[in-house]
Design a protein around this motif. Structure first.
Motif, PDB file in Angstrom:
ATOM      1  N   ASN A 248       0.799  -1.231   0.000  1.00  0.00           N
ATOM      2  CA  ASN A 248       0.000   0.000   0.000  1.00  0.00           C
ATOM      3  C   ASN A 248       0.830   1.280   0.000  1.00  0.00           C
ATOM      4  O   ASN A 248       0.273   2.376  -0.052  1.00  0.00           O
ATOM      5  N   THR A 249       2.165   1.155   0.040  1.00  0.00           N
ATOM      6  CA  THR A 249       3.002   2.345  -0.138  1.00  0.00           C
ATOM      7  C   THR A 249       3.642   2.373  -1.528  1.00  0.00           C
ATOM      8  O   THR A 249       4.045   3.431  -1.997  1.00  0.00           O
ATOM      9  N   GLY A 250       3.787   1.188  -2.136  1.00  0.00           N
ATOM     10  CA  GLY A 250       4.475   1.110  -3.419  1.00  0.00           C
ATOM     11  C   GLY A 250       5.982   1.168  -3.286  1.00  0.00           C
ATOM     12  O   GLY A 250       6.696   1.246  -4.291  1.00  0.00           O
ATOM     13  N   GLN A 251       6.491   1.118  -2.036  1.00  0.00           N
ATOM     14  CA  GLN A 251       7.921   1.256  -1.793  1.00  0.00           C
ATOM     15  C   GLN A 251       8.436   0.086  -0.967  1.00  0.00           C
ATOM     16  O   GLN A 251       7.832  -0.289   0.051  1.00  0.00           O
ATOM     17  N   ASN A 252       9.557  -0.473  -1.393  1.00  0.00           N
ATOM     18  CA  ASN A 252      10.156  -1.588  -0.665  1.00  0.00           C
ATOM     19  C   ASN A 252      10.635  -1.148   0.719  1.00  0.00           C
ATOM     20  O   ASN A 252      11.055  -0.015   0.919  1.00  0.00           O
ATOM     21  N   GLY A 253      10.606  -2.102   1.660  1.00  0.00           N
ATOM     22  CA  GLY A 253      11.181  -1.857   2.978  1.00  0.00           C
ATOM     23  C   GLY A 253      10.439  -0.825   3.801  1.00  0.00           C
ATOM     24  O   GLY A 253      11.055  -0.068   4.551  1.00  0.00           O
ATOM     25  N   SER A 254       9.117  -0.783   3.700  1.00  0.00           N
ATOM     26  CA  SER A 254       8.322   0.217   4.425  1.00  0.00           C
ATOM     27  C   SER A 254       8.109  -0.219   5.875  1.00  0.00           C
ATOM     28  O   SER A 254       7.424  -1.210   6.143  1.00  0.00           O
ATOM     29  N   GLY A 255       8.702   0.522   6.804  1.00  0.00           N
ATOM     30  CA  GLY A 255       8.516   0.144   8.199  1.00  0.00           C
ATOM     31  C   GLY A 255       9.358   0.934   9.174  1.00  0.00           C
ATOM     32  O   GLY A 255       9.975   1.934   8.831  1.00  0.00           O
ATOM     33  N   HIS A 256       9.376   0.461  10.399  1.00  0.00           N
ATOM     34  CA  HIS A 256      10.125   0.981  11.548  1.00  0.00           C
ATOM     35  C   HIS A 256       9.967   2.488  11.723  1.00  0.00           C
ATOM     36  O   HIS A 256      10.804   3.270  11.306  1.00  0.00           O
ATOM     37  N   GLY A 257       8.897   2.851  12.394  1.00  0.00           N
ATOM     38  CA  GLY A 257       8.654   4.262  12.635  1.00  0.00           C
ATOM     39  C   GLY A 257       8.016   4.516  13.974  1.00  0.00           C
ATOM     40  O   GLY A 257       8.251   3.795  14.942  1.00  0.00           O
ATOM     41  N   ASP A 258       7.170   5.533  14.022  1.00  0.00           N
ATOM     42  CA  ASP A 258       6.577   5.957  15.278  1.00  0.00           C
ATOM     43  C   ASP A 258       5.233   6.615  15.011  1.00  0.00           C
ATOM     44  O   ASP A 258       5.039   7.283  13.988  1.00  0.00           O
ATOM     45  N   LEU A 259       4.311   6.440  15.933  1.00  0.00           N
ATOM     46  CA  LEU A 259       3.035   7.129  15.877  1.00  0.00           C
ATOM     47  C   LEU A 259       3.193   8.554  16.393  1.00  0.00           C
ATOM     48  O   LEU A 259       3.972   8.809  17.309  1.00  0.00           O
ATOM     49  N   PHE A 260       2.442   9.478  15.827  1.00  0.00           N
ATOM     50  CA  PHE A 260       2.365  10.820  16.401  1.00  0.00           C
ATOM     51  C   PHE A 260       1.014  11.427  16.055  1.00  0.00           C
ATOM     52  O   PHE A 260       0.365  11.034  15.084  1.00  0.00           O
ATOM     53  N   THR A 261       0.597  12.372  16.873  1.00  0.00           N
ATOM     54  CA  THR A 261      -0.671  13.058  16.671  1.00  0.00           C
ATOM     55  C   THR A 261      -0.394  14.491  16.248  1.00  0.00           C
ATOM     56  O   THR A 261       0.437  15.175  16.854  1.00  0.00           O
ATOM     57  N   THR A 262      -1.078  14.948  15.207  1.00  0.00           N
ATOM     58  CA  THR A 262      -0.878  16.304  14.705  1.00  0.00           C
ATOM     59  C   THR A 262      -1.552  17.315  15.628  1.00  0.00           C
ATOM     60  O   THR A 262      -2.315  16.967  16.537  1.00  0.00           O
ATOM     61  N   LYS A 263      -1.306  18.595  15.344  1.00  0.00           N
ATOM     62  CA  LYS A 263      -1.932  19.657  16.130  1.00  0.00           C
ATOM     63  C   LYS A 263      -3.449  19.634  15.993  1.00  0.00           C
ATOM     64  O   LYS A 263      -4.157  20.198  16.836  1.00  0.00           O
ATOM     65  N   ASN A 264      -3.957  18.971  14.944  1.00  0.00           N
ATOM     66  CA  ASN A 264      -5.398  18.841  14.735  1.00  0.00           C
ATOM     67  C   ASN A 264      -5.968  17.548  15.299  1.00  0.00           C
ATOM     68  O   ASN A 264      -7.136  17.233  15.081  1.00  0.00           O
ATOM     69  N   GLY A 265      -5.129  16.782  15.990  1.00  0.00           N
ATOM     70  CA  GLY A 265      -5.590  15.558  16.615  1.00  0.00           C
ATOM     71  C   GLY A 265      -5.649  14.355  15.695  1.00  0.00           C
ATOM     72  O   GLY A 265      -6.232  13.325  16.056  1.00  0.00           O
ATOM     73  N   GLU A 266      -5.035  14.445  14.511  1.00  0.00           N
ATOM     74  CA  GLU A 266      -5.035  13.328  13.564  1.00  0.00           C
ATOM     75  C   GLU A 266      -3.856  12.397  13.860  1.00  0.00           C
ATOM     76  O   GLU A 266      -2.774  12.847  14.230  1.00  0.00           O
ATOM     77  N   LEU A 267      -4.088  11.107  13.673  1.00  0.00           N
ATOM     78  CA  LEU A 267      -3.064  10.105  13.954  1.00  0.00           C
ATOM     79  C   LEU A 267      -2.265   9.798  12.692  1.00  0.00           C
ATOM     80  O   LEU A 267      -2.837   9.464  11.649  1.00  0.00           O
ATOM     81  N   PHE A 268      -0.941   9.935  12.793  1.00  0.00           N
ATOM     82  CA  PHE A 268      -0.042   9.667  11.677  1.00  0.00           C
ATOM     83  C   PHE A 268       1.026   8.664  12.109  1.00  0.00           C
ATOM     84  O   PHE A 268       1.261   8.448  13.299  1.00  0.00           O
TER      85      PHE A 268
END
Length: 314
Positions: A248-268
């Motif tokens: 679903n990214t179209g890119q190899n090796g997609s991973g190892h990150g972190d969750l964060f919430t924007t100033k608008n309360g959206e989850l990224f």
């Protein structure tokens, strides 16, 4: 000048201008990235320097600037090499960075998210054995938990209570959370299965442990999650894993990150990909938006069309 020549000149100037604008933008290349939001500013850190950690800042998640001074230098804290997977958080009025160096975990402190993050005594968490990929989670009752990866017959995710002064873990509370035991988690059938890059959040009184599986050099490196009624488990892996992968990214090796919430309360979710279709190289930093379908338990998925790389102006 004829109208035709004027039009050709205009098109040429437009093309040159666009090319120049593009040349002033570069994709940020940090592996194992994390984004920390504080006082209307986003701070980005990740694996990328042999001497510590750089820091990038943005007010809108679109336009990024690399700060002149690093957030952490090896001369100011524990470690001589292999500075990996930082996480920054605020606690009792101070800013802390948990990170791996020399395949051990250390925690440094600063008065600012920009750093410098330092240690009065340059030492790691004292638990023996190789450990990487720290993530510190503060529960609603104020208790702190250190999620991390221990290198023991594979990369396995563990958790332990962290002392209130962040000086060390309570070794008596150390326990395994998950390891790679499903087909999507070890597509190469490796003798050293990998589950790593933990990040934890709490939604509707349920704990969500996001993690990456497969070796990071594998094109099938991907992200899934598990849930628990307790911060220490037992954990149940989501049946729809992986939720983020090259599919679903179209890119190899997609991973190892972190969750964060924007100033608008959206989850990224911020993460890395391979540098190209044919090589790992200097991994590139990207983000996707996550959806919470509002169920209990919530089903987390990637919002289609939100994948994009983070850019820095030259």
């Amino acid at each position: 000048m004829s109208m035709k020549k004027q039009l050709l000149m205009f098109l040429l100037m437009t093309a040159v201008s666009a090319a120049n604008a593009q040349s002033r933008m570069d994709t940020i290349r940090l592996a194992d990235p994390t984004i920390f939001y504080d006082n209307r500013t986003y701070y980005l850190y990740g694996t990328g320097s042999p001497d510590g950690f750089a820091v990038y800042t943005s007010n809108d998640l679109e336009n990024w600037k690399r700060e002149d001074k690093p957030a952490l230098l090896k001369s100011d804290s524990y470690g001589l090499k292999s500075f990996w997977a930082p996480q920054v958080f605020k606690y009792r009025g101070k800013y802390y960075m948990a990170y791996a160096a020399d395949e051990h975990i250390a925690i440094a402190v600063s008065d600012s998210p920009l750093g410098p993050f330092t240690q009065r005594v340059h030492q790691p968490i004292t638990e023996p054995g190789k450990q990487i990929d720290p993530f510190i989670f503060k529960d609603a009752d104020g208790k702190l938990y250190l999620y991390h990866v221990r290198l023991d017959k594979g990369n396995r995710i563990y958790v332990a209570r962290l002392k209130d002064d962040l000086s060390d873990i309570d070794s008596s509370t150390l326990m395994e959370c998950i390891h790679a035991d499903q087909g999507w988690e070890n597509t190469a059938a490796s003798g050293w299965p990998v589950a790593e890059g933990p990040t934890v959040t709490k939604i509707n009184n349920l704990y969500y442990l996001f993690y990456s599986a497969n070796d990071f050099r594998n094109i099938d490196y991907a992200v899934g999650y598990a849930t628990s009624a307790s911060p220490t488990g037992p954990w149940t892996k989501y049946m729809g894993n992986p939720i983020l992968s090259r599919k679903n990214t179209g890119q190899n090796g997609s991973g190892h990150g972190d969750l964060f919430t924007t100033k608008n309360g959206e989850l990224f979710y911020v993460f890395h990909t391979h540098s190209s279709e044919n090589g790992v190289g200097q991994r590139k930093t990207a983000v996707v938006k996550l959806s919470n379908l509002g169920q209990n338990p919530a089903v987390i998925s990637v919002v289609p069309g939100t994948f994009h790389y983070l850019q820095i102006k030259n």
